[in-house]
Design an enzyme around this catalytic site. Structure first.
Site, mmCIF file in Angstrom:
data_model
loop_
_atom_site.group_PDB
_atom_site.id
_atom_site.type_symbol
_atom_site.label_atom_id
_atom_site.label_comp_id
_atom_site.label_asym_id
_atom_site.label_seq_id
_atom_site.Cartn_x
_atom_site.Cartn_y
_atom_site.Cartn_z
ATOM 1 N N GLY A 1 -45.814 6.979 -31.942
ATOM 2 C CA GLY A 1 -45.083 5.992 -31.117
ATOM 3 C C GLY A 1 -45.901 4.724 -30.966
ATOM 4 N N TYR A 2 -45.321 3.696 -30.679
ATOM 5 C CA TYR A 2 -45.840 2.320 -30.542
ATOM 6 C C TYR A 2 -45.456 1.744 -29.036
ATOM 7 C CZ TYR A 2 -46.110 2.436 -35.580
ATOM 8 O OH TYR A 2 -46.397 2.578 -36.858
ATOM 9 N N ILE A 3 -46.643 1.170 -28.587
ATOM 10 C CA ILE A 3 -46.545 0.585 -27.566
ATOM 11 C C ILE A 3 -46.844 -0.906 -27.384
ATOM 12 C CG2 ILE A 3 -47.409 2.513 -26.045
ATOM 13 C CD1 ILE A 3 -50.407 1.615 -26.009
#
Length: 161
Positions: free
Chosen positions: A28-30
């Site tokens: 996932g990407y933050i």
């Protein structure tokens, strides 16, 4: 400073070697700029920061936290900008380089890519026969993992491929 020179390709799926001992990962990407991603591999979480350089290479910094609880993992998924992607990664050595074959799962099922990290920009790649050398996707943004979370392969493959 860690610099990454990487090339990414589609594969001839029917010619792939037998894939064994893969590593399942959820990614996932933050943050988008710089790219800050997390990968959950079993109970470990790897945080990676990447930033594109003017010469086409990428600055890369990674750190790992081991034995992350399910509650902490869930917090990461809640922080993610969009749904995570899942894939199984296989490592395949070939003529001094290691090709990483990603077999995507769930919303990206059917997509298989291979990337290779090069020692220099002018390195002469010798391709395994299962690499589709005419389909380099290094700069094709629809294949970027960050974009596969936002617009999964199964949503565009019938019209774009």
């Amino acid at each position: 400073m860690a610099i990454e020179i990487e090339r990414k390709y589609l594969v001839h799926q029917e010619l792939l070697p037998r894939l064994e001992d893969g590593t399942r990962m959820i990614q996932g990407y933050i943050s988008m700029q710089p790219s800050i991603r997390f990968r959950v591999i079993e109970q470990d979480v790897i945080i990676t920061i990447k930033n594109l350089q003017k010469d086409g290479s990428r600055f890369e910094f990674e750190t790992i936290k081991r034995e992350v609880s399910l509650a902490e993992q869930e917090q990461l998924f809640e922080l993610a900008l969009f749904p995570s992607i899942e894939k199984v990664r296989y490592r395949h050595p070939y003529l001094g380089l290691v090709w990483e074959i990603d077999v995507y799962q769930r919303e990206n099922l059917g997509l298989i890519t291979a990337d290779v990290e090069l020692p220099s920009f002018d390195y002469n790649i010798k391709f395994p026969r299962w690499i589709n050398a005419q389909r380099e996707i290094t700069q094709d943004s629809q294949y970027f993992n960050v974009n596969l979370g936002q617009k999964p392969y199964t949503k565009w493959r019938s019209t774009d491929e």
